[in-house]
Scaffold this motif. Structure first.
Motif, PDB file in Angstrom:
ATOM      1  N   ILE A 190       0.845  -1.199   0.000  1.00 54.14           N
ATOM      2  CA  ILE A 190       0.000   0.000   0.000  1.00 54.14           C
ATOM      3  C   ILE A 190       0.880   1.248   0.000  1.00 54.14           C
ATOM      4  CG2 ILE A 190      -1.705   1.328   1.309  1.00 54.14           C
ATOM      5  CD1 ILE A 190      -2.841  -1.406   2.225  1.00 54.14           C
ATOM      6  N   GLN A 191       1.944   1.241   0.789  1.00 58.71           N
ATOM      7  CA  GLN A 191       2.858   2.389   0.800  1.00 58.71           C
ATOM      8  C   GLN A 191       3.449   2.617  -0.588  1.00 58.71           C
ATOM      9  OE1 GLN A 191       5.645   3.180   3.890  1.00 58.71           O
ATOM     10  NE2 GLN A 191       4.530   1.993   5.409  1.00 58.71           N
ATOM     11  N   ASP A 192       3.809   1.525  -1.278  1.00 58.14           N
ATOM     12  CA  ASP A 192       4.379   1.663  -2.618  1.00 58.14           C
ATOM     13  C   ASP A 192       3.374   2.291  -3.579  1.00 58.14           C
ATOM     14  OD1 ASP A 192       6.713   0.556  -1.676  1.00 58.14           O
ATOM     15  OD2 ASP A 192       6.355  -1.434  -2.557  1.00 58.14           O
ATOM     16  N   GLU A 193       2.120   1.837  -3.522  1.00 55.89           N
ATOM     17  CA  GLU A 193       1.097   2.406  -4.409  1.00 55.89           C
ATOM     18  C   GLU A 193       0.860   3.879  -4.092  1.00 55.89           C
ATOM     19  OE1 GLU A 193      -3.322   1.689  -6.221  1.00 55.89           O
ATOM     20  OE2 GLU A 193      -2.394   0.113  -5.034  1.00 55.89           O
ATOM     21  N   VAL A 194       0.718   4.202  -2.813  1.00 51.27           N
ATOM     22  CA  VAL A 194       0.490   5.593  -2.416  1.00 51.27           C
ATOM     23  C   VAL A 194       1.683   6.460  -2.822  1.00 51.27           C
ATOM     24  CG1 VAL A 194       0.204   7.130  -0.433  1.00 51.27           C
ATOM     25  CG2 VAL A 194      -1.097   5.006  -0.546  1.00 51.27           C
ATOM     26  N   ASN A 195       2.887   5.950  -2.633  1.00 49.63           N
ATOM     27  CA  ASN A 195       4.083   6.731  -2.987  1.00 49.63           C
ATOM     28  C   ASN A 195       4.196   6.984  -4.485  1.00 49.63           C
ATOM     29  OD1 ASN A 195       5.259   7.547  -0.595  1.00 49.63           O
ATOM     30  ND2 ASN A 195       6.353   5.611  -0.323  1.00 49.63           N
ATOM     31  N   SER A 196       3.600   6.126  -5.310  1.00 45.01           N
ATOM     32  CA  SER A 196       3.641   6.363  -6.760  1.00 45.01           C
ATOM     33  C   SER A 196       2.938   7.680  -7.100  1.00 45.01           C
ATOM     34  CB  SER A 196       3.009   5.191  -7.518  1.00 45.01           C
ATOM     35  OG  SER A 196       1.607   5.169  -7.356  1.00 45.01           O
ATOM     36  N   TYR A 197       1.977   8.096  -6.273  1.00 49.02           N
ATOM     37  CA  TYR A 197       1.312   9.393  -6.442  1.00 49.02           C
ATOM     38  C   TYR A 197       2.020  10.482  -5.633  1.00 49.02           C
ATOM     39  CZ  TYR A 197      -2.403   6.353  -8.110  1.00 49.02           C
ATOM     40  OH  TYR A 197      -3.108   5.411  -8.786  1.00 49.02           O
ATOM     41  N   ARG A 198       2.370  10.158  -4.392  1.00 48.84           N
ATOM     42  CA  ARG A 198       2.934  11.173  -3.488  1.00 48.84           C
ATOM     43  C   ARG A 198       4.214  11.781  -4.028  1.00 48.84           C
ATOM     44  NH1 ARG A 198       4.505   9.670   1.854  1.00 48.84           N
ATOM     45  NH2 ARG A 198       4.346  11.852   2.369  1.00 48.84           N
ATOM     46  N   LYS A 199       5.080  10.976  -4.658  1.00 50.94           N
ATOM     47  CA  LYS A 199       6.351  11.542  -5.109  1.00 50.94           C
ATOM     48  C   LYS A 199       6.150  12.643  -6.138  1.00 50.94           C
ATOM     49  CE  LYS A 199       7.361   7.568  -7.995  1.00 50.94           C
ATOM     50  NZ  LYS A 199       8.155   6.368  -7.938  1.00 50.94           N
ATOM     51  N   ARG A 200       4.999  12.644  -6.807  1.00 50.39           N
ATOM     52  CA  ARG A 200       4.697  13.711  -7.774  1.00 50.39           C
ATOM     53  C   ARG A 200       3.843  14.824  -7.176  1.00 50.39           C
ATOM     54  NH1 ARG A 200       2.708   9.678 -12.397  1.00 50.39           N
ATOM     55  NH2 ARG A 200       1.314   9.282 -10.679  1.00 50.39           N
ATOM     56  N   TYR A 201       2.948  14.475  -6.240  1.00 49.52           N
ATOM     57  CA  TYR A 201       1.897  15.409  -5.831  1.00 49.52           C
ATOM     58  C   TYR A 201       1.913  15.826  -4.358  1.00 49.52           C
ATOM     59  CZ  TYR A 201      -0.032  13.495 -10.175  1.00 49.52           C
ATOM     60  OH  TYR A 201      -0.212  13.074 -11.459  1.00 49.52           O
ATOM     61  N   ASP A 202       2.861  15.317  -3.572  1.00 48.28           N
ATOM     62  CA  ASP A 202       2.871  15.651  -2.146  1.00 48.28           C
ATOM     63  C   ASP A 202       4.235  16.198  -1.740  1.00 48.28           C
ATOM     64  OD1 ASP A 202       2.666  15.851   0.596  1.00 48.28           O
ATOM     65  OD2 ASP A 202       2.037  13.777   0.919  1.00 48.28           O
ATOM     66  N   PRO A 203       4.315  17.491  -1.396  1.00 47.85           N
ATOM     67  CA  PRO A 203       5.605  18.065  -1.002  1.00 47.85           C
ATOM     68  C   PRO A 203       6.162  17.458   0.291  1.00 47.85           C
ATOM     69  CG  PRO A 203       3.825  19.656  -0.667  1.00 47.85           C
ATOM     70  CD  PRO A 203       3.227  18.481  -1.382  1.00 47.85           C
ATOM     71  N   HIS A 204       5.342  16.720   1.040  1.00 45.19           N
ATOM     72  CA  HIS A 204       5.824  16.063   2.260  1.00 45.19           C
ATOM     73  C   HIS A 204       6.333  14.652   2.001  1.00 45.19           C
ATOM     74  CE1 HIS A 204       3.053  18.873   4.786  1.00 45.19           C
ATOM     75  NE2 HIS A 204       4.044  19.515   4.224  1.00 45.19           N
ATOM     76  N   TYR A 205       6.401  14.261   0.742  1.00 47.22           N
ATOM     77  CA  TYR A 205       6.819  12.911   0.359  1.00 47.22           C
ATOM     78  C   TYR A 205       8.110  12.480   1.061  1.00 47.22           C
ATOM     79  CZ  TYR A 205       8.951   9.303  -2.569  1.00 47.22           C
ATOM     80  OH  TYR A 205       9.579   8.173  -2.999  1.00 47.22           O
ATOM     81  N   ALA A 206       9.111  13.349   1.074  1.00 51.21           N
ATOM     82  CA  ALA A 206      10.414  12.997   1.652  1.00 51.21           C
ATOM     83  C   ALA A 206      10.441  13.099   3.174  1.00 51.21           C
ATOM     84  CB  ALA A 206      11.503  13.886   1.060  1.00 51.21           C
ATOM     85  N   LEU A 207       9.401  13.673   3.782  1.00 50.10           N
ATOM     86  CA  LEU A 207       9.420  13.932   5.222  1.00 50.10           C
ATOM     87  C   LEU A 207       8.816  12.816   6.061  1.00 50.10           C
ATOM     88  CD1 LEU A 207       8.391  17.708   5.169  1.00 50.10           C
ATOM     89  CD2 LEU A 207      10.704  16.717   5.222  1.00 50.10           C
ATOM     90  N   ILE A 208       7.872  12.054   5.471  1.00 50.72           N
ATOM     91  CA  ILE A 208       7.193  10.999   6.235  1.00 50.72           C
ATOM     92  C   ILE A 208       6.610   9.984   5.256  1.00 50.72           C
ATOM     93  CG2 ILE A 208       5.024  12.307   6.326  1.00 50.72           C
ATOM     94  CD1 ILE A 208       4.604  11.096   9.174  1.00 50.72           C
ATOM     95  N   PRO A 209       6.694   8.682   5.573  1.00 47.58           N
ATOM     96  CA  PRO A 209       6.083   7.673   4.696  1.00 47.58           C
ATOM     97  C   PRO A 209       4.549   7.794   4.718  1.00 47.58           C
ATOM     98  CG  PRO A 209       7.651   6.667   6.220  1.00 47.58           C
ATOM     99  CD  PRO A 209       7.438   8.088   6.673  1.00 47.58           C
ATOM    100  N   PRO A 210       3.874   7.150   3.765  1.00 44.00           N
ATOM    101  CA  PRO A 210       2.407   7.155   3.774  1.00 44.00           C
ATOM    102  C   PRO A 210       1.895   6.642   5.122  1.00 44.00           C
ATOM    103  CG  PRO A 210       3.217   6.156   1.763  1.00 44.00           C
ATOM    104  CD  PRO A 210       4.402   6.367   2.663  1.00 44.00           C
TER     105      PRO A 210
END
Length: 172
Positions: free
Chosen positions: A13-33
């Motif tokens: 689930i984290q991998d799927e969510v991160n496929s979107y977060r790395k493009r659309y969430d500026p907090h991507y690098a600060l905390i996992p899904p």
């Protein structure tokens, strides 16, 4: 120091969510899904020790449970945040409520909406495009929750695990 309490979903689930977060969430690098149980709060060492005791008791009393995610939703028009909606089952609501009472800080700013953020802080046009396309996707995700994590915030704004609390485990 600033702390928070979350549930990390399983790696798929984290991998799927991160496929979107790395493009659309500026907090991507600060905390996992994650699914937030307790918003960020300040605590000193003495308060923290008391809260850890409480968290151990909550974990001892909680049995693992399943969560379901089956759609994309948004907090618009309040914010341009897009998220995977976690069905608000009673076990999850109970867990959240236990962390808003007793010795826990009373800092709840919003009503509890179980979710995993996939996009935030978007410009309006970008938000409309992304939400429109994600809304058409079908999500049928089930996961087992068997623990929660106490996190703390580092000086660079990122979050890291302070301690994990496994459900039904006898803490002394």
């Amino acid at each position: 120091m600033k702390y928070g309490i979350v549930v990390f979903p399983s790696k798929p689930i984290q991998d799927e969510v991160n496929s979107y977060r790395k493009r659309y969430d500026p907090h991507y690098a600060l905390i996992p899904p994650h699914l937030t149980l307790k918003e960020a709060f300040e605590a000193d060492n003495d308060e923290l020790e008391t809260l850890i005791t409480e968290l151990k008791m909550i974990a001892n009393e909680t049995e693992p449970f399943k969560i379901n995610i089956n759609k994309v939703s948004t907090f618009a028009p309040v914010t341009n945040t897009i998220y995977l909606k976690v069905e608000p089952i009673q076990e999850l609501i109970d867990l959240h409520e236990k962390m808003q009472s007793g010795k826990f800080p009373k800092n709840e700013e919003y009503s509890f909406v179980p979710h995993i953020t996939i996009a935030q802080k978007l410009k309006h046009d970008e938000y409309s495009d992304i939400f429109g396309s994600l809304k058409m996707k079908s999500f049928q995700i089930e996961d087992t929750v068997d623990r929660f994590q106490l996190l703390y915030q580092l000086d660079n704004g990122s979050w890291t695990v302070y301690e994990s609390f496994v459900f039904g485990k006898e803490y002394v």
